[in-house]
Design a protein around this motif. Structure first.
Motif, PDB file in Angstrom:
ATOM      1  N   GLY A   1     -97.958  79.731 -14.206  1.00 10.07           N
ATOM      2  CA  GLY A   1     -97.533  80.186 -15.515  1.00 10.07           C
ATOM      3  C   GLY A   1     -98.394  79.559 -16.602  1.00 10.07           C
ATOM      4  O   GLY A   1     -99.253  78.708 -16.350  1.00 10.07           O
ATOM      5  N   LYS A   2     -98.131  79.948 -17.832  1.00 11.67           N
ATOM      6  CA  LYS A   2     -98.981  79.537 -18.951  1.00 11.67           C
ATOM      7  C   LYS A   2     -98.639  78.161 -19.503  1.00 11.67           C
ATOM      8  O   LYS A   2     -99.460  77.516 -20.159  1.00 11.67           O
ATOM      9  CB  LYS A   2     -98.863  80.594 -20.061  1.00 11.67           C
ATOM     10  CG  LYS A   2     -99.827  80.431 -21.207  1.00 11.67           C
ATOM     11  CD  LYS A   2     -99.637  81.548 -22.219  1.00 11.67           C
ATOM     12  CE  LYS A   2    -100.493  81.307 -23.458  1.00 11.67           C
ATOM     13  NZ  LYS A   2    -100.271  82.347 -24.485  1.00 11.67           N
ATOM     14  N   ASN A   3     -97.430  77.673 -19.249  1.00 10.30           N
ATOM     15  CA  ASN A   3     -96.987  76.393 -19.805  1.00 10.30           C
ATOM     16  C   ASN A   3     -97.470  75.236 -18.922  1.00 10.30           C
ATOM     17  O   ASN A   3     -96.690  74.563 -18.249  1.00 10.30           O
ATOM     18  CB  ASN A   3     -95.455  76.390 -19.918  1.00 10.30           C
ATOM     19  CG  ASN A   3     -94.943  75.196 -20.698  1.00 10.30           C
ATOM     20  OD1 ASN A   3     -95.640  74.635 -21.531  1.00 10.30           O
ATOM     21  ND2 ASN A   3     -93.705  74.806 -20.427  1.00 10.30           N
ATOM     22  N   ILE A   4     -98.779  75.034 -18.927  1.00 14.14           N
ATOM     23  CA  ILE A   4     -99.396  74.050 -18.045  1.00 14.14           C
ATOM     24  C   ILE A   4    -100.437  73.248 -18.821  1.00 14.14           C
ATOM     25  O   ILE A   4    -100.798  73.592 -19.950  1.00 14.14           O
ATOM     26  CB  ILE A   4    -100.093  74.726 -16.847  1.00 14.14           C
ATOM     27  CG1 ILE A   4    -101.126  75.760 -17.336  1.00 14.14           C
ATOM     28  CG2 ILE A   4     -99.084  75.358 -15.911  1.00 14.14           C
ATOM     29  CD1 ILE A   4    -101.916  76.426 -16.229  1.00 14.14           C
ATOM     30  N   GLN A   5    -100.927  72.187 -18.195  1.00 11.36           N
ATOM     31  CA  GLN A   5    -102.028  71.429 -18.781  1.00 11.36           C
ATOM     32  C   GLN A   5    -102.864  70.794 -17.679  1.00 11.36           C
ATOM     33  O   GLN A   5    -102.375  70.540 -16.576  1.00 11.36           O
ATOM     34  CB  GLN A   5    -101.517  70.358 -19.740  1.00 11.36           C
ATOM     35  CG  GLN A   5    -100.715  69.248 -19.123  1.00 11.36           C
ATOM     36  CD  GLN A   5    -100.373  68.184 -20.151  1.00 11.36           C
ATOM     37  OE1 GLN A   5    -101.195  67.359 -20.507  1.00 11.36           O
ATOM     38  NE2 GLN A   5     -99.126  68.224 -20.635  1.00 11.36           N
ATOM     39  N   PRO A   6    -104.166  70.545 -17.983  1.00  9.23           N
ATOM     40  CA  PRO A   6    -105.046  69.931 -16.988  1.00  9.23           C
ATOM     41  C   PRO A   6    -105.051  68.412 -17.110  1.00  9.23           C
ATOM     42  O   PRO A   6    -105.034  67.861 -18.209  1.00  9.23           O
ATOM     43  CB  PRO A   6    -106.416  70.512 -17.352  1.00  9.23           C
ATOM     44  CG  PRO A   6    -106.348  70.707 -18.844  1.00  9.23           C
ATOM     45  CD  PRO A   6    -104.904  71.043 -19.160  1.00  9.23           C
ATOM     46  N   LEU A   7    -105.088  67.741 -15.969  1.00  9.79           N
ATOM     47  CA  LEU A   7    -105.189  66.287 -15.917  1.00  9.79           C
ATOM     48  C   LEU A   7    -106.381  65.917 -15.036  1.00  9.79           C
ATOM     49  O   LEU A   7    -106.767  66.679 -14.146  1.00  9.79           O
ATOM     50  CB  LEU A   7    -103.915  65.667 -15.331  1.00  9.79           C
ATOM     51  CG  LEU A   7    -102.591  65.963 -16.041  1.00  9.79           C
ATOM     52  CD1 LEU A   7    -101.436  65.379 -15.230  1.00  9.79           C
ATOM     53  CD2 LEU A   7    -102.596  65.397 -17.458  1.00  9.79           C
ATOM     54  N   SER A   8    -106.951  64.744 -15.265  1.00  7.18           N
ATOM     55  CA  SER A   8    -108.066  64.274 -14.457  1.00  7.18           C
ATOM     56  C   SER A   8    -107.902  62.796 -14.155  1.00  7.18           C
ATOM     57  O   SER A   8    -107.257  62.063 -14.914  1.00  7.18           O
ATOM     58  CB  SER A   8    -109.409  64.499 -15.175  1.00  7.18           C
ATOM     59  OG  SER A   8    -109.670  65.867 -15.353  1.00  7.18           O
ATOM     60  N   SER A   9    -108.500  62.364 -13.060  1.00  7.47           N
ATOM     61  CA  SER A   9    -108.567  60.938 -12.756  1.00  7.47           C
ATOM     62  C   SER A   9    -109.594  60.277 -13.671  1.00  7.47           C
ATOM     63  O   SER A   9    -110.470  60.943 -14.236  1.00  7.47           O
ATOM     64  CB  SER A   9    -108.981  60.718 -11.298  1.00  7.47           C
ATOM     65  OG  SER A   9    -108.015  61.227 -10.404  1.00  7.47           O
ATOM     66  N   SER A  10    -109.480  58.964 -13.812  1.00  2.00           N
ATOM     67  CA  SER A  10    -110.453  58.220 -14.636  1.00  2.00           C
ATOM     68  C   SER A  10    -110.847  56.936 -13.929  1.00  2.00           C
ATOM     69  O   SER A  10    -110.653  55.836 -14.450  1.00  2.00           O
ATOM     70  CB  SER A  10    -109.870  57.916 -16.023  1.00  2.00           C
ATOM     71  OG  SER A  10    -108.630  57.233 -15.925  1.00  2.00           O
TER      72      SER A  10
END
Length: 276
Positions: free
Chosen positions: A151-160
């Motif tokens: 769905g559209k209610n999402i966000q991207p995350l990344s390791s650091s």
């Protein structure tokens, strides 16, 4: 109709113009703004969109070694995600087009010492059991696949991970992000290609870490509860486990993006568990 065009129609992006048969339908930043207005593209995702060679086709030519994504070469068991656990990530700077942890899903596994996987190995072969996969050649198609699954209610995350500063980390905790996630890994081709997949029966974690010098950072981990679809040779080579027997996990490197529902991340924030 190409997948990218279908996604564009889904978000009524026809107003922007362009052709499904052209090289680019919509510039990446314009596409992002059309889906999520007034929200900037995260820098970590922006960095992954930089092409290697201008106008290059997917021809199995790797980027230079110094431009190669670096991944932690480690699989582990879910019960190892506890505060105080020390892990040596053994980061790999390699020519392979494929993130090392994902090789357990490739049906025809090659040796860890093999210099590269081809586009055909990774993207044109069939998906493994419990895996829905897609190779995205742009930000638009990457977003389209993630939205189609979550769905559209999402966000991207990344390791650091602190590449070139530390290989040894101590786990401070593990925050559960739920069982809905899409992982997209930048492949090491000169043209922009992401290997995206949603794998069933998984749990995603945000893992606060402390490096050997005391610096705090964070990483993303995925735990696979059903490993019956994994390649037996690859899984044994990585963790000495057999398909269908254990819950096995791996970290995502800095050159990967995990898409998760906003609610999962908000819950972590609200509980005061998000690493700084």
């Amino acid at each position: 109709m190409e997948f990218r065009c279908a996604v564009a129609m889904l978000f009524t992006l026809a107003l922007v113009g362009g052709s499904c048969h052209g090289r680019e339908l919509i510039p990446d930043e314009d596409y992002w703004q059309a889906v999520w207005p007034n929200t900037p593209i995260p820098n970590t995702l922006k960095d992954l969109l930089k092409p290697g060679a201008e106008d290059s086709e997917i021809n199995n030519v790797p980027m230079k070694v110094e431009d190669t994504p670096q991944y932690p070469n480690i699989f582990f068991f879910e019960n190892e995600l506890f505060p105080g656990k020390k892990m040596n990530m053994k980061f790999i700077k390699h020519l392979s087009a494929q993130p090392i942890g994902e090789r357990a899903w490739v049906k025809q596994v090659k040796s860890l010492g093999t210099p590269s996987f081809t586009f055909e190995d990774l993207c044109l072969s069939g998906a493994a059991k419990g895996e829905d996969k897609f190779c995205a050649k742009s930000l638009a198609t990457l977003i389209g696949f993630a939205v189609s699954k979550l769905g559209k209610n999402i966000q991207p995350l990344s390791s650091s991970f602190l590449i070139n500063q530390s290989d040894e980390y101590t786990i401070e905790g593990a925050q559960n992000l739920g069982d809905k996630a899409v992982m997209c890994h930048r492949l090491n081709f000169q043209s922009t290609v992401f290997y995206c997949h949603e794998i069933h029966a998984t749990t995603a974690y945000l893992v606060p870490l402390v490096a050997a010098d005391g610096t705090r950072t964070q990483a993303l981990a995925v735990c696979h509860h059903d490993t019956t679809g994994m390649n037996a040779e690859g899984l044994y080579e990585l963790i000495k486990s057999k398909p269908g027997t254990d819950t096995v996990c791996h970290f995502l490197g800095n050159k990967s993006v995990m898409w998760v529902p906003n609610l999962a991340v908000n819950n972590v924030y609200n509980n005061g568990n998000m690493a700084n």
